[in-house]
Design an enzyme around this catalytic site. Structure first.
Site, PDB file in Angstrom:
ATOM      1  N   SER A 142       0.768  -1.197  -0.006  1.00 22.97           N
ATOM      2  CA  SER A 142       0.067   0.012   0.172  1.00 22.97           C
ATOM      3  C   SER A 142       0.749   1.127   0.198  1.00 22.97           C
ATOM      4  CB  SER A 142      -0.853   0.193   1.255  1.00 22.97           C
ATOM      5  OG  SER A 142      -1.390   1.386   1.353  1.00 22.97           O
ATOM      6  N   TYR A 156      -2.133  -0.739   9.891  1.00 19.84           N
ATOM      7  CA  TYR A 156      -2.309  -0.961   8.448  1.00 19.84           C
ATOM      8  C   TYR A 156      -1.135  -0.812   7.932  1.00 19.84           C
ATOM      9  CZ  TYR A 156      -3.984  -1.048   3.750  1.00 19.84           C
ATOM     10  OH  TYR A 156      -4.013  -1.155   2.406  1.00 19.84           O
TER      11      TYR A 156
HETATM   12  N1  LIG Z   1      -8.605  -0.327  -2.233  1.00 23.99           N
HETATM   13  C1  LIG Z   1      -7.531   0.521  -1.825  1.00 23.99           C
HETATM   14  O1  LIG Z   1      -7.623   1.653  -1.993  1.00 23.99           O
HETATM   15  C2  LIG Z   1      -6.190  -0.241  -1.650  1.00 23.99           C
HETATM   16  C3  LIG Z   1      -5.012   0.724  -1.362  1.00 23.99           C
HETATM   17  C4  LIG Z   1      -3.802   0.226  -1.306  1.00 23.99           C
HETATM   18  C5  LIG Z   1      -3.496  -1.124  -1.170  1.00 23.99           C
HETATM   19  N2  LIG Z   1      -4.740  -2.009  -1.030  1.00 23.99           N
HETATM   20  C6  LIG Z   1      -4.746  -3.523  -0.825  1.00 23.99           C
HETATM   21  O2  LIG Z   1      -5.001  -4.250  -1.860  1.00 23.99           O
HETATM   22  C7  LIG Z   1      -5.557  -5.364  -1.411  1.00 23.99           C
HETATM   23  C8  LIG Z   1      -7.017  -5.896  -1.900  1.00 23.99           C
HETATM   24  O3  LIG Z   1      -7.806  -4.574  -1.351  1.00 23.99           O
HETATM   25  P1  LIG Z   1      -9.127  -4.485  -1.795  1.00 23.99           P
HETATM   26  O4  LIG Z   1      -9.494  -2.706  -1.586  1.00 23.99           O
HETATM   27  O5  LIG Z   1      -9.652  -5.099  -3.099  1.00 23.99           O
HETATM   28  O6  LIG Z   1     -10.058  -5.095  -0.637  1.00 23.99           O
HETATM   29  P2  LIG Z   1     -11.464  -5.720  -0.579  1.00 23.99           P
HETATM   30  O7  LIG Z   1     -12.431  -5.132  -1.641  1.00 23.99           O
HETATM   31  O8  LIG Z   1     -11.984  -5.808   0.804  1.00 23.99           O
HETATM   32  O9  LIG Z   1     -11.281  -7.291  -1.041  1.00 23.99           O
HETATM   33  C9  LIG Z   1     -10.460  -8.094  -0.219  1.00 23.99           C
HETATM   34  C10 LIG Z   1     -10.125  -9.491  -0.826  1.00 23.99           C
HETATM   35  O10 LIG Z   1      -9.277 -10.040   0.022  1.00 23.99           O
HETATM   36  C11 LIG Z   1      -9.933 -11.199   0.298  1.00 23.99           C
HETATM   37  N3  LIG Z   1      -9.384 -11.379   1.864  1.00 23.99           N
HETATM   38  C12 LIG Z   1      -9.503 -10.473   3.064  1.00 23.99           C
HETATM   39  N4  LIG Z   1      -9.297 -10.973   4.011  1.00 23.99           N
HETATM   40  C13 LIG Z   1      -8.969 -12.485   3.508  1.00 23.99           C
HETATM   41  C14 LIG Z   1      -8.518 -13.608   4.182  1.00 23.99           C
HETATM   42  N5  LIG Z   1      -8.326 -13.281   5.717  1.00 23.99           N
HETATM   43  N6  LIG Z   1      -7.900 -14.645   3.781  1.00 23.99           N
HETATM   44  C15 LIG Z   1      -8.218 -14.767   2.419  1.00 23.99           C
HETATM   45  N7  LIG Z   1      -8.713 -13.780   1.528  1.00 23.99           N
HETATM   46  C16 LIG Z   1      -9.092 -12.631   2.233  1.00 23.99           C
HETATM   47  C17 LIG Z   1     -11.469 -11.040   0.357  1.00 23.99           C
HETATM   48  O11 LIG Z   1     -12.233 -12.152   0.333  1.00 23.99           O
HETATM   49  P3  LIG Z   1     -13.547 -12.197   0.709  1.00 23.99           P
HETATM   50  O12 LIG Z   1     -14.411 -11.616  -0.470  1.00 23.99           O
HETATM   51  O13 LIG Z   1     -14.037 -13.623   0.991  1.00 23.99           O
HETATM   52  O14 LIG Z   1     -13.924 -11.580   1.814  1.00 23.99           O
HETATM   53  C18 LIG Z   1     -11.480  -9.980  -0.951  1.00 23.99           C
HETATM   54  O15 LIG Z   1     -11.288 -10.961  -2.179  1.00 23.99           O
HETATM   55  C19 LIG Z   1      -5.187  -5.463   0.205  1.00 23.99           C
HETATM   56  O16 LIG Z   1      -4.040  -6.314   0.623  1.00 23.99           O
HETATM   57  C20 LIG Z   1      -5.042  -3.990   0.455  1.00 23.99           C
HETATM   58  O17 LIG Z   1      -4.516  -3.604   1.676  1.00 23.99           O
HETATM   59  C21 LIG Z   1      -6.056  -1.649  -1.231  1.00 23.99           C
END
Ligand SMILES: NC(=O)c1ccc[n+]([C@@H]2O[C@H](COP(=O)([O-])OP(=O)(O)OC[C@H]3O[C@@H](n4cnc5c(N)ncnc54)[C@H](OP(=O)(O)O)[C@@H]3O)[C@@H](O)[C@H]2O)c1
Length: 247
Positions: A142, A156
């Site tokens: 991130s 985080y």
């Molecule tokens: N969105 C942003 O702005 C952003 C920015 C920087 C970094 N990130 C990083 O990008 C990654 C994805 O974020 P996102 O925004 O796409 O999140 P999201 O929409 O909440 O989706 C999270 C995904 O990860 C899965 N997941 C969460 N906890 C898990 C666990 N314990 N075991 C297995 N799968 C798990 C979820 O599965 P389920 O559907 O089954 O819950 C879902 O597929 C993360 O590492 C986050 O820190 C996001």
């Protein structure tokens, strides 16, 4: 369908929604066979698999809680059993409790570190039994490893900072094996976890050069490049894709 990843097998953790779903779809569109994990969202994971199949790609879903070591190991094993090899590991599953430290229970801290850090380390260690020369490991860190412009995300940010250090260290260990490892550090990307119309959006947009959130397809395209044949000279890098969050 492009063919830059033809014949490759990828495992994407957290591929049922958000950034992980975008990555899984793009890797499959570029020719990889894709295994994707999810924690709870079976229907959404199945929908991603169906979307990939409808577009002419190959994928399947694995229920695996990244906080559980046996699940992490099994997801790697199942991928290799299904497709016979593993070439690309994308550690995307993650999240966290967004609260100031004095509001966070120890269990919340442990869970954030287990999913965002420990699971990544365990998945890489298990995958190294299968990855060979040309192998690719891509972590989704991130931009908050670099910059934390508001309160409530310190643990985080710490977890994502750990991924940056892990990526640097493992680049040294894996180079002799012909495997690269990189850390993609997204800025705000429109997902369930961080909606572009959510309450924190104005704070984030104020910190950025571009006046918009990223789209999951933009992260997918970047990851596919890093997974492909043209990125072989990039390793140990923490790569920002952040709309100017750090400009
Ligand atoms: N969105 C942003 O702005 C952003 C920015 C920087 C970094 N990130 C990083 O990008 C990654 C994805 O974020 P996102 O925004 O796409 O999140 P999201 O929409 O909440 O989706 C999270 C995904 O990860 C899965 N997941 C969460 N906890 C898990 C666990 N314990 N075991 C297995 N799968 C798990 C979820 O599965 P389920 O559907 O089954 O819950 C879902 O597929 C993360 O590492 C986050 O820190 C996001």
């Amino acid at each position: 369908m492009a063919d830059s990843l033809e014949g490759k097998v990828a495992l994407v953790t957290g591929g049922s929604r958000g950034i992980g779903a975008g990555i899984a779809k793009r890797l499959a569109a570029d020719g990889a066979s894709v295994a994707l994990t999810y924690a709870n969202s079976k229907d959404q994971a199945d929908q991603v698999v169906a979307d990939i199949a409808a577009a002419g790609g190959t994928a399947f879903a694995i229920q695996a809680d990244s906080a559980v070591e046996a699940d992490v190991v099994a997801s790697v094993t199942e991928t290799v059993q299904r497709y016979g090899q593993l070439d690309i590991l994308v550690n995307n599953a993650g999240g966290g409790t967004f609260a100031t430290l004095d509001e966070m229970a120890t269990a919340d801290i442990d869970r954030t570190l287990a999913v965002n850090v420990r699971a990544v380390i365990l998945a890489i260690r298990e995958s190294l039994k299968h990855l060979g020369p040309g192998g690719r490991i891509i972590n989704i860190g991130s931009i908050n490893a670099e910059r934390v412009p508001f309160a409530g995300i310190s643990v985080y940010a710490a977890s994502k900072g750990a991924i940056a250090g892990l990526t640097r260290g493992l680049a040294r260990e894996l180079a002799p094996k012909g495997i690269t490892i990189n850390n993609v550090q997204p800025g705000p990307v429109d997902t369930d976890n961080n909606p572009a119309d959510g309450p924190a959006a104005p704070l984030m947009l104020a910190a950025m050069a571009l006046d918009r959130f990223g789209d999951v397809s933009e992260i997918g395209a970047f990851v596919s490049f890093l997974a492909g044949p043209d990125s072989g000279y990039i390793t140990g890098a923490n790569l920002n894709i952040d709309g100017g969050f750090t400009a």
